[in-house]
Design an enzyme around this catalytic site. Structure first.
Site, PDB file in Angstrom:
ATOM      1  CE1 TYR A 189     -12.656 -31.638  20.387  1.00 15.40           C
ATOM      2  CE2 TYR A 189     -12.629 -29.362  19.675  1.00 15.40           C
ATOM      3  CZ  TYR A 189     -12.311 -30.328  20.603  1.00 15.40           C
ATOM      4  OH  TYR A 189     -11.642 -29.967  21.763  1.00 15.40           O
ATOM      5  CB  SER A 211      -4.586 -31.331  24.857  1.00 14.52           C
ATOM      6  OG  SER A 211      -5.907 -31.354  25.347  1.00 14.52           O
ATOM      7  CD  GLN A 236      -6.689 -26.921  24.187  1.00 13.75           C
ATOM      8  OE1 GLN A 236      -7.487 -27.847  24.278  1.00 13.75           O
ATOM      9  NE2 GLN A 236      -6.691 -26.091  23.166  1.00 13.75           N
ATOM     10  CD1 TRP A 285      -9.338 -28.062  27.994  1.00 11.84           C
ATOM     11  CD2 TRP A 285     -11.237 -29.164  28.411  1.00 11.84           C
ATOM     12  NE1 TRP A 285      -9.010 -29.347  28.362  1.00 11.84           N
ATOM     13  CE2 TRP A 285     -10.156 -30.051  28.617  1.00 11.84           C
ATOM     14  CE3 TRP A 285     -12.535 -29.640  28.611  1.00 11.84           C
ATOM     15  CZ2 TRP A 285     -10.329 -31.367  29.018  1.00 11.84           C
ATOM     16  CZ3 TRP A 285     -12.713 -30.966  29.007  1.00 11.84           C
ATOM     17  CH2 TRP A 285     -11.618 -31.814  29.201  1.00 11.84           C
ATOM     18  N   PRO A 344     -15.149 -24.336  31.423  1.00 14.51           N
ATOM     19  CG  PRO A 344     -15.498 -22.148  30.682  1.00 14.51           C
ATOM     20  CD  PRO A 344     -15.070 -23.505  30.203  1.00 14.51           C
ATOM     21  CB  CYS A 349     -20.477 -30.473  30.537  1.00 12.04           C
ATOM     22  SG  CYS A 349     -18.955 -31.221  29.941  1.00 12.04           S
ATOM     23  NE  ARG A 372     -21.891 -29.881  25.827  1.00 12.24           N
ATOM     24  CZ  ARG A 372     -20.822 -29.085  25.821  1.00 12.24           C
ATOM     25  NH1 ARG A 372     -19.715 -29.462  26.439  1.00 12.24           N
ATOM     26  NH2 ARG A 372     -20.858 -27.910  25.229  1.00 12.24           N
ATOM     27  N   GLY A 410     -17.570 -22.592  25.221  1.00  8.85           N
ATOM     28  CA  GLY A 410     -18.364 -23.414  24.321  1.00  8.85           C
ATOM     29  C   GLY A 410     -19.803 -22.931  24.370  1.00  8.85           C
ATOM     30  CD  GLN A 439     -25.740 -21.149  25.457  1.00  8.92           C
ATOM     31  OE1 GLN A 439     -24.672 -21.598  25.043  1.00  8.92           O
ATOM     32  NE2 GLN A 439     -26.782 -21.926  25.709  1.00  8.92           N
TER      33      GLN A 439
END
Length: 427
Positions: free
Chosen positions: A149, A247, A273, A302, A304, A307, A323, A382, A388
Site C-alpha cells: 500500500y 488473501s 480476506q 473488503w 463493501p 470502490c 477514486r 475504506g 464517511q
C-alpha cells in the site's frame, strides 16, 4: 456485598442497630427491604383467598429477587469502574459488536479500518490520524494494511499514528499483507525469504514488535505450499505474528494449506480476506461458509461499497475527486462505463430507494448487508474523512433491520443470488 453503616448516635441509633445487627451494617436485602415478607390480607374468605395470597407472595418474591440481582450487578460494575479508575484504565462503552476471527479465540470488531488507497496517499497524515482516532474511540479494534500500500507509506503512516497515540498494544489488532515488497525478484512472492524479510520490513515501518495477523496477499505458484506454511509457522513461533491468513486464495489452495499444516504439525491459516459486495457474492456466500464449518477459517471482507460504486457517487458520471478519477484506476472507470457497469448503476438507484425507505444511507445498507453473511468476522472500511467513517459505522444499527423478507426483496432486486448447487473449486 454493599453495606451501609448505621449512625452511632441520635434517635436512629437503636433502630439502626436492631436492623443492621451487632455489626451495624446493612445487607442489600435489609437495605431494600427484600427480606421482609409481603403482607397479605387473608380475611375470612376461605381457601380461594389463601391461594391468591400465596400466588401474590410468590410473584412479589420473584420480583424482589430480580431487583436484588440487578442491584448486585450494578454495584459490581461500580466497584469495577472504581478499581479500573484507580489503575488508570477506562471502561470502554460502545455499541460496536465483536466477533471471533473464524473459529480462533481472537475477538475483532465487526467493522475494521483499512488503509488501502487512503493512508500515505489519498489523505493527509493529519486526516489519517483523525480517522484512526475516531475509529478507535468508537470501538474499532482492527486496523489493516499491507507492504504494497502506497509503496510502504501506508504502514509508515499507521505506525507513526499508533506510536503517537500510545494506546495499549493489547487493545487493538494490526494486520498486514505480504507479497509485493519491491522491484527485485526476491522482494516479491511467498518464498520463505520474502515472507520473513518482508514481515520484518513491515514491522520496522509500523514500529511494532509484532503484528496480530500476517496475510499472504495472493497465492504464489512458484512457492511450494509446504514452504509457505513452514515460513508462516516460523514467524509465529518467533513472535513476529500471532496468526496467519490468506488473501484472494481459492478454496482448493486454502484447503491445501490446512492439510499441509495438519500433516506436519504446523500452524494453519485462520482467515481469508475476500472482496464482498452486492455484485461479488459467490466466494463469501457459497465457498467460505463450507471452509468455516470444516476447518474454522473465517472471512474478513473488503470493498463493501465496491470502490464507492454503491454510494451512488458515480450515478451521474465520474467526479474529479473520486477514486475512479485517480491515476492508476483506469480499470475502475472502464468498469463503470461498461454495459455491465451501467446495469449495476441502475440497480444501485433502486437500492437507494430501499435505503430511503429504511431511513438509512445507501452505504449503511450495503455494509450492513455484508455483515449479515454467515462466517464474516469483520468488514474492512475504506474512508477518506471522519464524516464517511461515522456514516459507515452507523451500519451497525441497520443490521437489525435486515429481516428475511427484506433480504429476499434485495436478492430479487439484485438478481444474482449464488446458487447452492455443486461448489466450484475456484472463486
Amino acid at each position: 456485598m454493599f453495606a451501609g453503616r448505621a449512625s452511632a448516635s441520635g434517635a436512629a441509633g437503636p433502630s439502626a442497630a436492631a436492623a443492621g445487627g451487632k455489626s451495624g451494617k446493612f445487607s442489600v436485602e435489609e437495605l431494600y427491604g427484600f427480606n421482609k415478607k409481603p403482607k397479605v390480607n387473608r380475611g375470612n374468605s376461605g381457601k380461594q383467598e389463601k391461594s391468591d395470597g400465596r400466588r401474590k407472595e410468590k410473584e412479589e418474591s420473584a420480583l424482589a429477587s430480580q431487583v436484588l440481582e440487578a442491584a448486585r450487578r450494578l454495584m459490581e460494575r461500580r466497584r469495577l469502574e472504581i478499581y479500573l479508575k484507580e489503575c488508570d484504565i477506562t471502561m470502554e462503552t460502545n455499541s460496536m459488536p465483536y466477533r471471533n476471527l473464524g473459529k480462533s479465540g481472537l475477538r475483532v470488531s465487526c467493522l475494521g479500518l483499512g488503509t488501502w488507497v487512503t493512508f500515505g496517499s489519498q489523505i493527509s497524515d493529519e486526516m489519517a490520524e483523525n480517522v484512526l482516532t475516531v475509529a478507535y474511540d468508537r470501538g474499532v479494534n482492527l486496523f489493516d494494511t499491507a507492504e504494497v500500500y502506497a509503496s510502504g507509506r501506508a504502514e509508515t503512516t499507521l505506525g507513526n499514528i499508533l506510536k503517537k497515540k500510545d494506546w495499549r498494544r493489547s487493545s487493538y489488532v494490526v494486520t498486514t499483507k505480504i507479497y509485493w515488497g519491491g522491484q527485485a525478484e526476491t522482494e516479491r512472492g511467498l518464498s520463505r525469504k520474502h515472507i520473513i524479510e518482508g514481515l520484518r520490513g513491515s514491522l520496522s515501518r509500523l514500529q511494532l514488535d509484532y503484528v496480530d495477523i500476517v496475510f499472504a496477499n495472493r497465492s504464489d505458484i512458484n512457492a511450494p505450499m509446504e514452504e509457505v506454511v513452514r515460513a508462516m509457522t516460523f514467524v509465529i513461533d518467533q513472535g513476529l505474528a500471532m496468526y496467519w491468513g490468506t488473501s484472494r486464495w481459492n478454496v482448493v489452495e486454502i484447503m491445501e494449506a490446512y492439510s499441509v499444516a495438519r500433516q506436519f504439525n504446523l500452524v494453519p491459516p485462520v482467515c481469508e480476506q475476500a472482496e464482498y459486495h452486492y455484485f461479488q457474492r459467490d466466494k463469501v456466500e457459497l465457498h467460505l461458509p463450507e471452509l468455516y464449518h470444516k476447518i474454522g477459517v473465517g472471512a474478513m471482507t473488503w470493498s463493501p461499497l465496491a470502490c464507492g460504486l454503491l454510494t451512488g457517487k458515480y450515478n451521474e458520471g465520474v467526479p474529479e475527486s473520486s477514486r475512479a478519477a485517480m491515476k492508476g484506476y483506469a480499470w475502475l472507470k472502464e468498469r463503470l462505463c461498461s454495459d455491465e457497469g451501467k446495469k449495476q448503476l441502475s440497480k444501485i438507484k433502486e437500492l437507494h430507494l430501499l435505503a430511503d425507505r429504511m431511513n438509512c444511507t445507501a452505504a449503511q445498507l450495503a455494509i450492513a448487508w455484508c455483515l449479515r453473511s454467515e462466517g464474516v468476522s469483520s468488514v474492512l472500511l475504506g474512508v477518506s474523512n471522519t464524516e464517511q467513517l461515522l456514516e459507515n459505522l452507523g451500519s451497525i444499527t441497520v443490521l437489525s433491520q435486515l429481516t428475511p423478507p427484506l433480504i429476499m426483496e434485495m436478492d430479487a432486486l439484485l438478481g444474482n443470488k449464488p446458487r447452492s448447487g455443486k461448489k466450484e473449486a475456484k472463486s
